[in-house]
Design a protein around this motif. Sequence first.
Motif, short mmCIF file in Angstrom:
data_model
loop_
_atom_site.label_atom_id
_atom_site.label_comp_id
_atom_site.label_asym_id
_atom_site.label_seq_id
_atom_site.Cartn_x
_atom_site.Cartn_y
_atom_site.Cartn_z
N GLY A 286 64.34 -54.35 -17.60
CA GLY A 286 63.15 -54.62 -18.61
C GLY A 286 63.89 -54.64 -19.90
N CYS A 287 64.91 -56.24 -19.74
CA CYS A 287 65.10 -56.62 -20.94
C CYS A 287 64.50 -57.86 -21.67
N ARG A 288 63.84 -58.01 -23.15
CA ARG A 288 63.35 -58.96 -23.16
C ARG A 288 63.89 -60.56 -24.35
N THR A 289 65.00 -59.41 -24.21
CA THR A 289 66.13 -60.12 -25.79
C THR A 289 67.69 -59.56 -24.80
N ALA B 203 65.27 -67.65 -17.35
CA ALA B 203 64.26 -66.32 -17.00
C ALA B 203 63.01 -66.24 -17.94
N GLY B 204 63.64 -66.73 -18.88
CA GLY B 204 62.51 -66.29 -20.13
C GLY B 204 62.85 -65.20 -21.03
N ILE B 205 64.05 -64.78 -20.78
CA ILE B 205 64.57 -64.05 -22.31
C ILE B 205 64.82 -64.89 -23.61
N HIS B 206 63.99 -63.59 -24.60
CA HIS B 206 65.08 -64.91 -25.81
C HIS B 206 66.29 -64.47 -26.24
N VAL B 207 66.61 -65.72 -26.47
CA VAL B 207 68.57 -65.04 -27.10
C VAL B 207 68.55 -65.67 -27.90
#
Length: 142
Positions: A86-89, A127-131
């Motif tokens: 569940g990582c968002r960042t 994948a929509g993750i803030h990098v």
Amino acid sequence: MILVSACLLGQCCRYDGKSKPDPKVLELNSKELLLPVCPEQMGGLPTPRTPVERRGERAVDREGKDRTEQFKKGAEEACRLAKLYGCRTAILKSRSPSCGCGQIYDGSFSHTLTEGDGFAAEALKMAGIHVLTEEELDACLA
Ligand code: SF4
């Protein structure tokens, strides 16, 4: 949970068998749950390994060997783990052909930078993750 390039946490997973511990990332580790990943190792490459740079849609090592398959597999694994936990960042190592975000070496092995993302950073973004990179961490935490 935040996905992090493992070398930034002190894991000796870089092409030269060394790590690249970052004080800000280590400090963050005392406040947040971090998930260390090394896409190049997860793609099946050994450590140490011949350095690789991105050339368009390919990953090529300094001896001219194509490593695209391993880089794509490593990027897929990073995405799979990000989703599983569940990582968002994601905080990724700057300028790496896997982890670099916004700026990478241009594939000529001449220390020349160009605009672009590494394979894993690109896949995680898609994948929509803030990098972001470790160099952008100050601004993010401010
Ligand atoms: Fe670090 Fe990413 Fe390179 Fe692994 S692939 S050594 S985590 S920059």
